[in-house]
Enzyme design. Sequence first.
Site, mmCIF file in Angstrom:
data_model
loop_
_atom_site.group_PDB
_atom_site.id
_atom_site.type_symbol
_atom_site.label_atom_id
_atom_site.label_comp_id
_atom_site.label_asym_id
_atom_site.label_seq_id
_atom_site.Cartn_x
_atom_site.Cartn_y
_atom_site.Cartn_z
ATOM 1 N N GLY A 56 0.857 -1.193 0.000
ATOM 2 C CA GLY A 56 0.000 0.000 0.000
ATOM 3 C C GLY A 56 0.887 1.235 0.000
ATOM 4 N N LEU A 57 0.247 2.394 -0.119
ATOM 5 C CA LEU A 57 0.991 3.655 -0.158
ATOM 6 C C LEU A 57 1.673 3.946 1.173
ATOM 7 C CD1 LEU A 57 -1.734 5.846 -1.905
ATOM 8 C CD2 LEU A 57 0.433 5.092 -2.937
ATOM 9 N N SER A 58 2.607 4.873 1.164
ATOM 10 C CA SER A 58 3.215 5.337 2.408
ATOM 11 C C SER A 58 2.108 5.947 3.280
ATOM 12 C CB SER A 58 4.275 6.405 2.086
ATOM 13 O OG SER A 58 4.784 6.939 3.280
ATOM 14 N N GLY A 59 2.056 5.551 4.532
ATOM 15 C CA GLY A 59 1.034 6.081 5.442
ATOM 16 C C GLY A 59 -0.287 5.330 5.380
ATOM 17 N N ALA A 60 -0.347 4.291 4.558
ATOM 18 C CA ALA A 60 -1.615 3.552 4.413
ATOM 19 C C ALA A 60 -1.982 2.823 5.709
ATOM 20 C CB ALA A 60 -1.509 2.560 3.264
ATOM 21 N N GLY A 61 -0.959 2.382 6.449
ATOM 22 C CA GLY A 61 -1.208 1.640 7.689
ATOM 23 C C GLY A 61 -0.540 0.270 7.688
ATOM 24 N N LYS A 62 0.378 0.040 6.764
ATOM 25 C CA LYS A 62 1.019 -1.273 6.631
ATOM 26 C C LYS A 62 1.747 -1.692 7.908
ATOM 27 C CE LYS A 62 3.558 0.112 3.155
ATOM 28 N NZ LYS A 62 3.080 1.511 3.130
ATOM 29 N N THR A 63 2.600 -0.794 8.434
ATOM 30 C CA THR A 63 3.398 -1.132 9.616
ATOM 31 C C THR A 63 2.492 -1.366 10.822
ATOM 32 O OG1 THR A 63 5.175 0.237 8.753
ATOM 33 C CG2 THR A 63 5.324 -0.348 11.072
ATOM 34 N N SER A 70 6.185 -1.627 -2.002
ATOM 35 C CA SER A 70 6.276 -2.573 -3.142
ATOM 36 C C SER A 70 5.287 -2.196 -4.244
ATOM 37 C CB SER A 70 6.081 -4.020 -2.671
ATOM 38 O OG SER A 70 4.973 -4.185 -1.814
HETATM 39 P P1 ADP Z 1 2.755 2.678 6.461
HETATM 40 O O1 ADP Z 1 3.545 1.588 7.125
HETATM 41 O O2 ADP Z 1 1.782 2.148 5.441
HETATM 42 O O3 ADP Z 1 3.598 3.785 5.922
HETATM 43 P P2 ADP Z 1 2.035 3.409 9.145
HETATM 44 O O4 ADP Z 1 1.437 2.187 9.770
HETATM 45 O O5 ADP Z 1 3.459 3.757 9.453
HETATM 46 O O6 ADP Z 1 1.799 3.344 7.557
HETATM 47 O O7 ADP Z 1 1.152 4.689 9.499
HETATM 48 C C1 ADP Z 1 -0.253 4.681 9.362
HETATM 49 C C2 ADP Z 1 -0.839 5.785 10.226
HETATM 50 O O8 ADP Z 1 -2.251 5.794 10.016
HETATM 51 C C3 ADP Z 1 -0.608 5.536 11.714
HETATM 52 O O9 ADP Z 1 -0.388 6.757 12.363
HETATM 53 C C4 ADP Z 1 -1.958 4.951 12.162
HETATM 54 O O10 ADP Z 1 -2.250 5.186 13.520
HETATM 55 C C5 ADP Z 1 -2.910 5.721 11.265
HETATM 56 N N1 ADP Z 1 -4.208 5.051 11.087
HETATM 57 C C6 ADP Z 1 -5.400 5.665 11.208
HETATM 58 N N2 ADP Z 1 -6.406 4.796 11.023
HETATM 59 C C7 ADP Z 1 -5.829 3.592 10.776
HETATM 60 C C8 ADP Z 1 -6.365 2.294 10.525
HETATM 61 N N3 ADP Z 1 -7.683 2.070 10.487
HETATM 62 N N4 ADP Z 1 -5.489 1.264 10.315
HETATM 63 C C9 ADP Z 1 -4.144 1.497 10.339
HETATM 64 N N5 ADP Z 1 -3.576 2.703 10.579
HETATM 65 C C10 ADP Z 1 -4.416 3.758 10.789
#
Ligand code: ADP
Length: 178
Positions: A14-21, A86
């Site tokens: 997924g995109l950066s900030g999507a919630g993957k980590t 990815s």
């Molecule tokens: P990525 O690894 O995709 O770059 P991160 O997990 O680092 O994304 O960050 C995602 C951000 O979105 C976190 O601050 C998280 O708390 C927030 N967030 C908000 N709603 C959700 C959700 N439903 N599931 C996952 N993350 C979420």
Amino acid sequence: MKSNAGGCVVWVTGLSGAGKTTLAENACRYFKDHSKRVEHLDGDRIRKTFPTGFSHEERDEHILRVGRMASGLEREGILVFASFISPYQMARDKVRQMCSRFIEVYVNTPLEECERRDDKGLYKKARLGEIKNFTGISDPYEPPVKPDVVISTVGCSPQESCDQLINSLLRIFELRKN
Ligand code: ADP
């Protein structure tokens, strides 16, 4: 004889900030607590170990390297969570082919929402042209063509999305009799 019982690669894209980590970390914790041998390979952390660039070629090379690592761990019976942007389908497909059990999870958070979150301030920098080849802004992202699991995070708490992921994985493991 070596057994890979329990081994599986859960590939989170997924995109950066999507919630993957966030999702991968929580799912790891859940399966660890349920006596699974678990490993988490995460994009930001792995890039510190194996620094590389962001051209299409460099990204693909990096993903294939991580894929080989994940598939090796899978053979040892480990449940591997790999959370990486990815962006290219072909690289993800190649990793799928390396693994015996592979689950592609698409964290389907739209660009506008990722940009609104911008936890790391990267979108702001990318919009200002301070970061080149930024996925979603100046570089493409190819959404999975046939993901095994799609997780939406808009209008859901992180906990709700994590539960959604864990329940989907449990259903797949049950179907595949893992
Ligand atoms: P990525 O690894 O995709 O770059 P991160 O997990 O680092 O994304 O960050 C995602 C951000 O979105 C976190 O601050 C998280 O708390 C927030 N967030 C908000 N709603 C959700 C959700 N439903 N599931 C996952 N993350 C979420």
